[in-house]
Design an enzyme around this catalytic site. Structure first.
Site, PDB file in Angstrom:
ATOM      1  N   HIS A   1      44.617  46.113  42.344  1.00  0.00           N
ATOM      2  CA  HIS A   1      44.526  44.850  43.082  1.00  0.00           C
ATOM      3  C   HIS A   1      44.042  45.049  44.507  1.00  0.00           C
ATOM      4  CE1 HIS A   1      46.575  43.230  39.552  1.00  0.00           C
ATOM      5  NE2 HIS A   1      45.887  42.155  39.867  1.00  0.00           N
TER       6      HIS A   1
ATOM      7  N   ARG B   1      44.811  33.378  42.147  1.00  0.00           N
ATOM      8  CA  ARG B   1      45.928  34.321  41.986  1.00  0.00           C
ATOM      9  C   ARG B   1      47.054  33.897  42.923  1.00  0.00           C
ATOM     10  NH1 ARG B   1      41.471  38.335  41.196  1.00  0.00           N
ATOM     11  NH2 ARG B   1      41.966  39.539  39.340  1.00  0.00           N
TER      12      ARG B   1
ATOM     13  N   ARG C   1      46.791  30.067  38.508  1.00  0.00           N
ATOM     14  CA  ARG C   1      47.582  30.944  37.646  1.00  0.00           C
ATOM     15  C   ARG C   1      48.987  31.040  38.210  1.00  0.00           C
ATOM     16  NH1 ARG C   1      46.026  37.115  36.804  1.00  0.00           N
ATOM     17  NH2 ARG C   1      46.781  37.299  38.939  1.00  0.00           N
TER      18      ARG C   1
ATOM     19  N   GLU D   1      45.678  39.098  28.002  1.00  0.00           N
ATOM     20  CA  GLU D   1      45.542  40.361  28.727  1.00  0.00           C
ATOM     21  C   GLU D   1      46.417  41.479  28.178  1.00  0.00           C
ATOM     22  OE1 GLU D   1      46.002  39.595  32.899  1.00  0.00           O
ATOM     23  OE2 GLU D   1      47.763  38.363  32.626  1.00  0.00           O
TER      24      GLU D   1
ATOM     25  N   ASN E   1      40.892  43.122  33.039  1.00  0.00           N
ATOM     26  CA  ASN E   1      41.457  44.244  33.807  1.00  0.00           C
ATOM     27  C   ASN E   1      42.709  44.766  33.119  1.00  0.00           C
ATOM     28  OD1 ASN E   1      39.541  43.432  35.667  1.00  0.00           O
ATOM     29  ND2 ASN E   1      40.997  42.258  36.876  1.00  0.00           N
ATOM     30  N   ASP E   2      43.583  43.832  32.778  1.00  0.00           N
ATOM     31  CA  ASP E   2      44.820  44.252  32.119  1.00  0.00           C
ATOM     32  C   ASP E   2      44.605  44.540  30.646  1.00  0.00           C
ATOM     33  OD1 ASP E   2      46.885  44.457  34.035  1.00  0.00           O
ATOM     34  OD2 ASP E   2      46.793  42.296  34.311  1.00  0.00           O
TER      35      ASP E   2
ATOM     36  N   ARG F   1      45.650  51.059  35.571  1.00  0.00           N
ATOM     37  CA  ARG F   1      44.413  50.656  36.257  1.00  0.00           C
ATOM     38  C   ARG F   1      44.412  51.029  37.731  1.00  0.00           C
ATOM     39  NH1 ARG F   1      45.255  44.055  36.245  1.00  0.00           N
ATOM     40  NH2 ARG F   1      43.956  43.977  38.096  1.00  0.00           N
TER      41      ARG F   1
ATOM     42  N   CYS G   1      38.002  36.256  33.207  1.00  0.00           N
ATOM     43  CA  CYS G   1      38.248  36.205  34.652  1.00  0.00           C
ATOM     44  C   CYS G   1      38.577  37.593  35.227  1.00  0.00           C
ATOM     45  CB  CYS G   1      39.350  35.210  34.992  1.00  0.00           C
ATOM     46  SG  CYS G   1      40.954  35.651  34.328  1.00  0.00           S
TER      47      CYS G   1
HETATM   48  C1  PEP Z   1      43.038  40.631  34.649  1.00  0.00           C
HETATM   49  O1  PEP Z   1      44.022  41.287  34.313  1.00  0.00           O
HETATM   50  O2  PEP Z   1      41.896  40.839  34.211  1.00  0.00           O
HETATM   51  C2  PEP Z   1      43.199  39.531  35.623  1.00  0.00           C
HETATM   52  C3  PEP Z   1      42.209  38.724  35.895  1.00  0.00           C
HETATM   53  O3  PEP Z   1      44.378  39.448  36.264  1.00  0.00           O
HETATM   54  P1  PEP Z   1      44.799  40.448  37.441  1.00  0.00           P
HETATM   55  O4  PEP Z   1      43.604  41.275  37.797  1.00  0.00           O
HETATM   56  O5  PEP Z   1      45.272  39.637  38.585  1.00  0.00           O
HETATM   57  O6  PEP Z   1      45.881  41.253  36.823  1.00  0.00           O
HETATM   58 MG    MG Z   2      45.957  40.555  34.813  1.00  0.00          MG
END
Ligand code: PEP
Ligand code: MG
Length: 587
Positions: free
Chosen positions: A211, A318, A355, A456, A479-480, A490, A527
């Site tokens: 993040h 977020r 979210r 996710e 991402n998750d 990650r 996203c």
């Molecule tokens: C993701 O996990 O791809 C996502 C958009 O949420 P975050 O990156 O905030 O975990």
């Molecule tokens: Mg996520």
């Protein structure tokens, strides 16, 4: 001498500037810039504190019993000498006068410089003098706490146990470009840099979709993470080139290298100008498919950049950034309502996807130690996102009421992160119903929302029909989804080479989710960072995706890819990529 440090590329572009190191050895000292009119005051604070320490040591010397070992008196002599050391005093004055550091920061910086020199000494006796210097610095710092800085309100929080970037806000008196180098920066602290003028940044730790990296990318400044020992190798005030595209830091560059990167910088600027011309061009593929380009935001003010970049809505707000770094004091319903409303109004009638809070993992709340989410060994697998919300219904209801009330002012989608179980879905929906009932009871106006779930975790991606029974739309958090499918943290640079959203397993989950949503005529967005990665645009289009949500700074580059794409042709190719052993090689 020129040398380079390799890390992970976070965001495009080149930054050239002097390094500002967040001191590693004294992270608990407030660090902030002072205006030119305040430098004299800071120098005076150092002088007063040094004098006080001199008096203190002299008194100690005078009070020594006659039979005290003579080493003690000799040691105090050394301390007195160090207090008058020109290199120390001149260095501190330099950091304050020329770099506008506050007194404590200047002291620490100069200490670190001299300490390095001690470390390099051959003579063991001299090497050990570093410990004396450290003791003297400790004493000065202690005294400084008693000599109030006129700028304490800017954020100098002596005694706090973490580095706080708000202590590092640059004022606009800086004329030399500065780049920030740190061992680590929390996402909440990173967010503070949005208000600063740092030209780039680098950290020792972190993965590409950590993040901290995500916030850096949203700032659209060159950044490198996972550069291992950068903060040890780079010295305060070194000239550093940050190549955010190659993931390289070049320290103390030669004139030839500087000239080359200066050229690269100008090329980047020209490319930006070219992309800017696409701002008002509709996002249509060559075969006439309209693609929705949405913005990811962290704070309501980010909507300015989203509108500016031509986003047709916010695909991911977020909301957890409203909750973080507040020392446990969560935003109340009204504060949240105002923030969501501001984002909605900022988008001028375009939809905003809010979210619900995704606290946990590498986004800790910064509550006092001991709270439940801090105690777990595997925070990414622990009480995070919807799990955290469901564990605290009054907190969650507060957020839900705030979102519903804000929806009175515009088009809102309510998106829930990290769901995996049918029971979680049902609990979430029950709480949303309860929040509505509470508002009804008190006659508080609220608006309709579309309900969405994030896909996710693999468990969700493998049960998409279940999700579609309950939700109006889905949004894939790649991402998750990558992290949880491949069991790769990650945020951990040590396994970053294995983090691959193009792994066949991840691609299959993404492709199947998109296909099922399309089959049922439900909205589907990606996203995660993949949506803003131009090397992925064609693949996602080929897999059928028509809605992408990304940082505003990436929208125009992705649009350029879209304008050149033919989805009919890409469809066949994307199937081949998806079914290949190593899809990444075909991109
Ligand atoms: C993701 O996990 O791809 C996502 C958009 O949420 P975050 O990156 O905030 O975990
Ligand atoms: Mg996520």
């Amino acid at each position: 001498m020129t040398f380079s440090v390799h890390g992970l590329a976070v965001s495009r572009g080149v930054a050239i500037g002097r390094a500002v190191l967040v001191a590693s050895s004294r992270a608990d000292v407030g660090q902030y810039f002072v205006g030119p009119d305040k430098t004299e005051t800071e120098i005076e604070r150092v002088r007063i504190s040094c004098n006080a320490v001199t008096d203190e040591i002299t008194r100690l010397q005078n009070d020594l019993p006659k039979d005290a070992p003579h080493e003690i008196a000799a040691l105090l002599d050394v301390h007195l000498m160090l207090l008058q050391d020109e290199q120390l005093i001149d260095g501190i004055n330099h950091w304050i006068t020329d770099r506008h550091y506050n007194a404590e920061w200047a002291l620490i910086t100069q200490y670190e410089l001299i300490a390095r020199q001690f470390d390099e000494m051959e003579d063991p006796y001299l090497r050990e003098r570093k410990a004396d210097l450290e003791q003297v610095i400790e004493r000065i710092l202690r005294h400084m706490k008693g000599v109030a800085s006129p700028l304490q309100h800017v954020g100098g929080r002596a005694g706090s146990s973490r580095k706080h970037s708000q202590d590092l806000l640059l004022d606009d008196t800086q004329d030399v470009p500065l780049v920030l180098v740190a061992h680590d920066i929390s996402p909440a602290d990173m967010l503070q840099f949005k208000q600063s003028l740092f030209a780039g940044f680098a950290t020792d730790v972190g993965g590409k979709t950590s993040h901290t990296a995500i916030v850096a990318r949203s700032m659209d400044i060159p950044a490198v993470v996972g550069a291992r020992s950068a903060s040890q190798l780079i010295k305060q005030d070194d000239w550093v080139i940050i190549d955010g595209e190659a993931g390289v830091l070049i320290v103390d560059p030669s004139p030839i290298i500087l000239a080359e990167y200066g050229f690269k910088q100008r090329q980047g600027e020209l490319e930006r100008q070219r992309l800017n011309r696409l701002k008002n061009t509709p996002a249509l593929t060559m075969d006439g498919q309209r693609i929705e380009l949405l913005a990811n935001i962290e704070m309501p003010d980010d909507t300015l950049g989203a509108v500016e970049a031509g986003a047709v809505g916010v695909g991911l707000f977020r909301s957890e950034f409203l909750f973080m770094g507040r020392h446990g004091k969560l935003p109340d319903e009204n504060e949240q309502y105002q923030a969501y409303r501001k984002a909605i109004e900022g988008m001028q009638g375009l939809p905003v996807t809010i979210r619900t809070v995704d606290i946990g993992s590498d986004k800790p709340l910064d509550r006092p130690a001991g709270k439940v989410q801090d105690r777990h060994l595997n925070p990414a697998l622990g009480l995070r996102a919807i799990r955290w919300s469901l564990a605290d219904p009054p907190m969650f209801l507060t957020q839900l009421r705030a979102i519903l009330r804000a929806a009175f002012h515009g088009r809102v989608n309510l998106l829930v992160p990290m769901l995996a179980h049918a029971s979680e879905i049902r609990q979430t929906l029950a709480l949303i119903a309860q929040a509505r009932a509470q508002l009804d009871k008190h006659g508080v106006p609220y608006g309709p929302v579309h309900l969405g779930a994030m896909i996710e975790v693999p468990a969700a991606a493998l049960t998409v029909p279940l999700f579609l029974r309950y939700f109006d739309f889905l949004s894939i958090g790649t991402n998750d989804l990558t992290q949880y499918t491949l069991a790769i943290d990650r945020a951990d640079e040590a396994v970053a080479h294995l983090y691959d959203p193009c792994h066949p397993a991840v691609l299959r989950l993404i492709a199947d989710t998109i296909a099922e949503c399309q089959r049922q005529g439900k909205g589907i967005t990606v996203c995660g960072e993949m949506a803003g990665d131009i090397t992925m645009t064609r693949l996602l289009l080929g897999l059928g995706l028509r809605s992408f949500s990304m940082h505003p700074s990436q929208i125009l580059a992705v649009k350029q890819q879209i304008l050149r794409a033919d989805t009919a042709k890409l469809k066949v190719w994307a199937q081949q990529v998806r079914d290949s052993e190593e899809p990444g090689l075909l991109l």
